[in-house]
Write a protein that holds these residues in place. Structure first.
Motif, PDB file in Angstrom:
ATOM      1  N   ASP A 151       0.735  -1.362   0.074  1.00  0.00           N
ATOM      2  CA  ASP A 151      -0.097   0.113  -0.208  1.00  0.00           C
ATOM      3  C   ASP A 151       0.798   1.263   0.252  1.00  0.00           C
ATOM      4  OD1 ASP A 151       0.945  -0.762   2.541  1.00  0.00           O
ATOM      5  OD2 ASP A 151      -0.736   0.048   3.418  1.00  0.00           O
ATOM      6  N   LEU A 152       2.174   1.038   0.046  1.00  0.00           N
ATOM      7  CA  LEU A 152       2.734   2.422  -0.154  1.00  0.00           C
ATOM      8  C   LEU A 152       3.679   2.455  -1.451  1.00  0.00           C
ATOM      9  CD1 LEU A 152       5.225   1.935   3.234  1.00  0.00           C
ATOM     10  CD2 LEU A 152       3.039   3.284   2.691  1.00  0.00           C
ATOM     11  N   SER A 153       3.876   3.788  -1.895  1.00  0.00           N
ATOM     12  CA  SER A 153       4.361   3.847  -3.206  1.00  0.00           C
ATOM     13  C   SER A 153       5.839   3.949  -3.090  1.00  0.00           C
ATOM     14  CB  SER A 153       3.822   5.205  -3.787  1.00  0.00           C
ATOM     15  OG  SER A 153       4.532   5.930  -4.634  1.00  0.00           O
ATOM     16  N   PRO A 154       6.588   3.181  -3.871  1.00  0.00           N
ATOM     17  CA  PRO A 154       7.814   3.315  -3.706  1.00  0.00           C
ATOM     18  C   PRO A 154       8.484   4.623  -4.667  1.00  0.00           C
ATOM     19  CG  PRO A 154       7.208   1.604  -5.296  1.00  0.00           C
ATOM     20  CD  PRO A 154       5.904   2.035  -4.650  1.00  0.00           C
ATOM     21  N   GLN A 155       7.609   5.105  -5.656  1.00  0.00           N
ATOM     22  CA  GLN A 155       7.880   6.322  -6.294  1.00  0.00           C
ATOM     23  C   GLN A 155       7.864   7.514  -5.384  1.00  0.00           C
ATOM     24  OE1 GLN A 155       5.542   4.095  -7.203  1.00  0.00           O
ATOM     25  NE2 GLN A 155       5.502   3.710  -9.332  1.00  0.00           N
ATOM     26  N   THR A 156       7.122   7.676  -4.400  1.00  0.00           N
ATOM     27  CA  THR A 156       7.076   8.692  -3.354  1.00  0.00           C
ATOM     28  C   THR A 156       8.171   8.795  -2.797  1.00  0.00           C
ATOM     29  OG1 THR A 156       4.617   8.428  -3.438  1.00  0.00           O
ATOM     30  CG2 THR A 156       5.519  10.137  -1.991  1.00  0.00           C
ATOM     31  N   VAL A 157       8.593   7.745  -2.410  1.00  0.00           N
ATOM     32  CA  VAL A 157       9.846   7.448  -1.393  1.00  0.00           C
ATOM     33  C   VAL A 157      11.096   7.914  -2.284  1.00  0.00           C
ATOM     34  CG1 VAL A 157      11.435   6.032  -0.240  1.00  0.00           C
ATOM     35  CG2 VAL A 157       8.759   5.588  -0.074  1.00  0.00           C
ATOM     36  N   ILE A 158      11.242   7.588  -3.539  1.00  0.00           N
ATOM     37  CA  ILE A 158      12.411   7.797  -4.230  1.00  0.00           C
ATOM     38  C   ILE A 158      12.312   9.192  -4.663  1.00  0.00           C
ATOM     39  CG2 ILE A 158      13.577   7.464  -6.342  1.00  0.00           C
ATOM     40  CD1 ILE A 158      12.242   4.590  -6.145  1.00  0.00           C
ATOM     41  N   HIS A 159      11.308   9.734  -4.920  1.00  0.00           N
ATOM     42  CA  HIS A 159      11.107  11.326  -4.893  1.00  0.00           C
ATOM     43  C   HIS A 159      11.732  12.027  -4.011  1.00  0.00           C
ATOM     44  CE1 HIS A 159       9.505  12.452  -8.973  1.00  0.00           C
ATOM     45  NE2 HIS A 159       8.595  11.610  -8.900  1.00  0.00           N
ATOM     46  N   GLU A 160      11.608  11.759  -2.819  1.00  0.00           N
ATOM     47  CA  GLU A 160      11.892  12.484  -1.733  1.00  0.00           C
ATOM     48  C   GLU A 160      13.443  12.250  -1.562  1.00  0.00           C
ATOM     49  OE1 GLU A 160      11.067  12.057   2.910  1.00  0.00           O
ATOM     50  OE2 GLU A 160       9.408  11.681   1.610  1.00  0.00           O
ATOM     51  N   TRP A 161      13.605  11.028  -1.640  1.00  0.00           N
ATOM     52  CA  TRP A 161      15.066  10.594  -1.412  1.00  0.00           C
ATOM     53  C   TRP A 161      16.122  11.269  -2.508  1.00  0.00           C
ATOM     54  CZ3 TRP A 161      16.521   4.838  -2.185  1.00  0.00           C
ATOM     55  CH2 TRP A 161      18.018   4.310  -1.751  1.00  0.00           C
ATOM     56  N   ILE A 162      15.593  11.376  -3.705  1.00  0.00           N
ATOM     57  CA  ILE A 162      16.649  11.691  -4.924  1.00  0.00           C
ATOM     58  C   ILE A 162      16.289  13.191  -4.947  1.00  0.00           C
ATOM     59  CG2 ILE A 162      17.192   9.662  -5.721  1.00  0.00           C
ATOM     60  CD1 ILE A 162      15.690  10.428  -8.198  1.00  0.00           C
ATOM     61  N   ALA A 163      15.325  13.879  -4.484  1.00  0.00           N
ATOM     62  CA  ALA A 163      15.043  15.288  -4.728  1.00  0.00           C
ATOM     63  C   ALA A 163      16.390  16.102  -4.721  1.00  0.00           C
ATOM     64  CB  ALA A 163      13.989  15.862  -3.932  1.00  0.00           C
ATOM     65  N   GLY A 164      16.593  16.968  -5.375  1.00  0.00           N
ATOM     66  CA  GLY A 164      17.401  18.114  -5.388  1.00  0.00           C
ATOM     67  C   GLY A 164      19.088  17.507  -5.535  1.00  0.00           C
ATOM     68  N   ILE A 165      19.371  16.194  -5.688  1.00  0.00           N
ATOM     69  CA  ILE A 165      20.407  15.566  -5.631  1.00  0.00           C
ATOM     70  C   ILE A 165      21.150  15.852  -7.058  1.00  0.00           C
ATOM     71  CG2 ILE A 165      20.663  13.331  -6.998  1.00  0.00           C
ATOM     72  CD1 ILE A 165      21.160  12.304  -4.176  1.00  0.00           C
ATOM     73  N   ARG A 166      22.431  15.996  -6.853  1.00  0.00           N
ATOM     74  CA  ARG A 166      23.128  16.404  -8.238  1.00  0.00           C
ATOM     75  C   ARG A 166      23.888  15.130  -8.734  1.00  0.00           C
ATOM     76  NH1 ARG A 166      22.743  19.826 -11.516  1.00  0.00           N
ATOM     77  NH2 ARG A 166      21.583  21.584 -10.699  1.00  0.00           N
ATOM     78  N   LEU A 167      23.763  14.959 -10.070  1.00  0.00           N
ATOM     79  CA  LEU A 167      24.410  13.732 -10.554  1.00  0.00           C
ATOM     80  C   LEU A 167      25.764  14.057 -10.994  1.00  0.00           C
ATOM     81  CD1 LEU A 167      22.413  11.482 -12.634  1.00  0.00           C
ATOM     82  CD2 LEU A 167      23.151  10.849 -10.408  1.00  0.00           C
TER      83      LEU A 167
END
Ligand code: ADP
Ligand code: ZN
Ligand code: ZN
Length: 775
Positions: free
Chosen positions: A743-759
């Motif tokens: 019932d959780l969305s991995p997309q939401t977690v990943i969004h939050e996780w990598i938000a603003g990150i510089r590759l």
């Protein structure tokens, strides 16, 4: 996503600028989504006098280039939220204008929503998904008109010479009908230069003629086969579903040879009768001549096809024919999902359990799952067909989210083959003079001899290309591996291998992951010993070599993706088996799929354990599916079939389930195992793969990422760890695996996780939602 194109246009944030469609002010702007890895549409100015609507395909400037994009209509909510961010006039000053509208039917709202949905789900930029829907840029330009000639009015210019040839042409053309230059010349018995001369002289004039139909209409009124029992019930249900024209998902579940194809073709017929388009998705490998032949048998003509072997011309024609509604049925591989259907009313996904439906590079999506989404958006039924459905689909049936139609028996009373487990620990293959270690146990050899002697056909299956999967130095134990990948080099000795030395001994070594090739070295690179390399383990070419010694009189054929060259090689081989020209077929998984060989009564699986290793959560499920499918090639007509599985672990649940034919208990057990550890379909998985040519960079980035990893209840983050293929095509790979509750969305977690990150440059981050392979 770094925005390299920002100078040419600004990312759109405000949709239609508040202007209703069809009512644009002269200086209105619209959002245009471009088929490039960009996450948002850009705004462009609509030149005065041009009328554009959402969905229109337009040519726009981008930097120094011109790019074809689609006029987009972001959801209304977003348009509201940003409507006051800048003064429209000021913005429009800086916008560049649309160059022109392309003469193709606009992209439908359903396809636009589909693009957005997939981008959201797979976390890919919208533009990258759009690129799959605009995969044939050539098709977006108006096709060149077909020109014909006909008699012009008025007299020829003075000085015109009346030759006999010219007179003949004119009398042929006297009917006033437009002819093609070639036809007119032929009908008049002259060369085409005579006709062209008459055009020049003004006696004939050029006119545009309508182009011939590109795809013949399938005739749904041709006689269908007769259906009884289960088949009749399934046909009736499917027809009713198509008629109701509402969203539904049904599994068509029937053993191999039970008539699933015949049954779903009736759903296609009903869809055609209702005036809608139909799509049948097949794993690429199953797009066989046999399937097309059956379609032709049912509907009188071939369907439009969509797969990787089409020429650019065929692509262009097919894409346009689908957009213009001329192609009524498309059969294709996963990318056929993105064709511009205007009236799609049914999707069938055949062999729905096939992992070939999962695309793993670029946009990572599962075509079966996205097909369900497409059907929901288009509000029509979808049918998933398989003899060994995926655990995902079976679970959906169990939870009553999907309906189920069952076919219990093989058509025409054919029996399912008997399955024998051959215990390799007891019935050991021996050595053969001149060949060395054999890979076929004595009892399998005997069974093949018996089958061939009885005038029937046999098949040997080994899902491994090449001659030997590993080359090893007998002196020091050194193994030859790919310099760019974590993989052994596979020896090939087939006909297509150019590099054989004078003795014809030295094989060609290949990496199956990156394509690296080299000759087998003369001396060991470690210990320097010469002639010390030995081929270890069998590939399909080695089994063919063994068969040549053991069954010298058999008419053998080898079928593997790399031994078949040319587009028709596979079809020819299949035909040769059907015609009995081949009576011993040796192959990899290309032989397992869909073929119907009535006289094939014995299937020998050389290494049934092969798919069970490798830390893949679906290893058991897949092994079961593949082996069941291979087994299903045996005994499809009057003569009963037999399958021999060579295994070193006959007690393994997969082997036991295959032998007893008790699929449902096996899946129930597999299902409970996954449920206990929250694995799909009872939990969700997503993979983050970080790769870089510099190992330390990949590790450094992963350490930073690990520090930022969100910690919630119900999610678990595994890694970073070197991926099993820690080196692939020269890139070092690290992997995080994200596991969440259903019932959780991995997309939401990943969004939050990598938000603003510089590759960092050269570093790549690939996100794979619902990963299927774990290499
Ligand atoms: P599946 O797709 O389940 O493997 P097929 O549709 O390929 O099964 O059917 C197996 C064989 O039986 C095919 O040769 C098919 O033409 C034939 N067949 C199945 N159903 C019928 C039917 N109702 N009438 C005539 N032939 C049938
Ligand atoms: Zn050595
Ligand atoms: Zn490699």
């Amino acid at each position: 996503m770094p925005d390299r194109h920002a100078s040419s246009a600004r990312p759109s944030s405000k949709g239609q600028n508040g202007v209703l469609p069809g009512m644009q002010e002269p200086s209105a702007s619209v959002a245009v989504l471009l088929p490039l890895p960009l996450s948002h549409p850009y705004d462009y100015k609509v030149p005065a006098g041009m009328d554009v609507q959402p969905g229109d395909i337009v040519l726009v400037p981008l930097g120094k280039r011109e790019v074809t994009g689609v006029v987009w209509d972001p959801p209304a909510v977003e348009a509201e939220a940003h409507s006051t961010d800048e003064k429209p006039e000021m913005v429009q000053e800086r916008l560049r204008p649309i160059l022109r509208r392309c003469a193709v039917p606009p992209m439908t709202p359903i396809l636009r929503r589909f693009v957005e949905w997939i981008a959201d789900y797979t976390m890919a930029p919208q533009g990258a998904v759009l690129r799959m829907a605009l995969s044939v840029p050539d098709a977006l330009q108006a096709p060149r008109p077909v020109l014909g000639v006909r008699l012009a009015e008025g007299d020829p210019s003075s000085g015109f010479k009346w030759t006999d040839a010219r007179k003949r042409v004119i009398s042929t053309a006297a009917d006033g009908i437009a002819w093609s230059v070639a036809d007119l010349a032929l009908a008049s018995g002259v060369g085409s230069s005579v006709v062209r001369g008459l055009v020049k002289a003004g006696v004939l004039e050029q006119v545009e003629v309508s182009s011939p139909r590109r795809f013949d209409l399938p005739d749904h009124k041709l006689d269908p086969p007769e259906f009884w029992g289960d088949q009749a019930d399934a046909v009736a249900r499917l027809k009713a579903l198509v008629e109701s024209n509402a969203f539904s998902v049904h599994l068509l579940d029937g053993v191999t040879g039970s008539g699933k194809t015949e049954v779903y073709l009736e759903a296609v017929a009903e869809c055609l009768a209702a005036g809608r388009q139909a799509l049948v998705l097949l794993p690429e490998i199953a797009l066989s001549g046999q399937w097309l032949e059956r379609f032709r048998h049912r509907f009188g003509v071939a369907p439009a096809q969509w797969h990787s072997d089409l020429t650019p011309g065929q692509r262009r024609t097919t894409w346009r024919a689908v957009a213009e509604g001329e192609a009524r049925v498309v059969v294709g591989a996963r990318s056929a999902l993105f064709l511009p259907y205007g009236e799609l009313g049914l999707i069938v996904v055949d062999e729905e359990h096939e992992s070939a439906f999962k695309q793993e590079d670029g946009v990572c999506y599962h075509a079966r799952d996205m097909a369900v989404v497409r059907a929901r958006l288009g509000e029509f039924p979808i049918v998933l067909a398989s003899a060994t459905p995926s655990l995902e689909t079976l679970t959906n049936v169990k939870n009553a989210r999907y309906g189920c139609l069952k076919l219990h028996r093989r058509h025409g009373g054919a029996e399912l083959p008997s399955i024998e487990l051959l215990d390799l620990r007891r019935d050991k293959p021996t050595r053969i003079d001149g060949l060395g270690q054999s890979w076929l146990a004595p009892s399998l050899r005997a069974a093949i001899e018996e089958t061939l002697a009885a005038g029937q056909q046999a098949m040997l299956f080994l899902n491994r290309r090449g001659y030997a999967p590993l080359t090893l130095c007998r002196t020091c134990g050194h193994r030859l591996r790919c310099p760019h990948c974590t993989a052994w080099l596979v020896e090939h000795r087939g006909r297509n291998v150019p590099s054989q030395d004078s003795e014809g001994l030295s094989g060609d070594l290949q990496c199956h992951h990156c394509g690296y090739r080299c000759r087998r070295p003369e001396c060991c690179t470690e210990c320097g010993d010469s002639d010390s390399f030995a081929a270890c383990g069998p590939g399909v070419e080695r089994i063919a070599e063994e068969a040549a010694v053991l069954f010298p009189d058999a008419r053998r054929g080898v079928m593997a993706s790399d031994t078949l060259t040319g587009p028709n090689a596979a079809a020819k081989m299949v035909q040769a088996v059907q015609d009995g020209e081949i009576n011993l077929l040796i192959g990899t998984q290309v032989v397992a799929k869909g073929h119907h060989f009535p006289d094939l009564t014995l299937v020998g699986v050389v290494d049934a354990d092969l798919g069970l290793f490798g830390g893949d959560l679906r290893a058991s499920e897949r092994s079961y599916q593949l082996l069941h499918q291979v087994a299903g090639r045996a005994g499809r007509a009057e003569q009963p079939g037999k399958v021999v599985l060579q295994t070193a672990d006959p007690d393994h649940p997969v082997m036991q389930a295959l032998q007893s034919g008790d699929r449902d208990s096996f899946f129930e057990m597999e299902s409970q195992m996954r449920q206990r550890s929250y694995l799909p379909p009872f939990g969700r998985l997503a993979a983050l793969i970080i790769s870089s040519p510099v190992e330390a960079d990949a590790d450094g980035f992963c350490r930073d990422l690990a520090k930022r990893a969100p910690g919630y209840k119900g999610i678990e983050i595994l890694g970073p760890a070197p991926a099993p293929m820690a080196l692939l095509r020269g890139r070092h790979r690290r992997r995080f695996l994200l596991k969440t509750r259903r019932d959780l969305s991995p997309q939401t977690v990943i969004h939050e996780w990598i938000a603003g990150i510089r590759l960092p440059s050269r570093l790549r981050l690939q996100i794979d939602i619902d990963p299927y392979s774990f290499f």
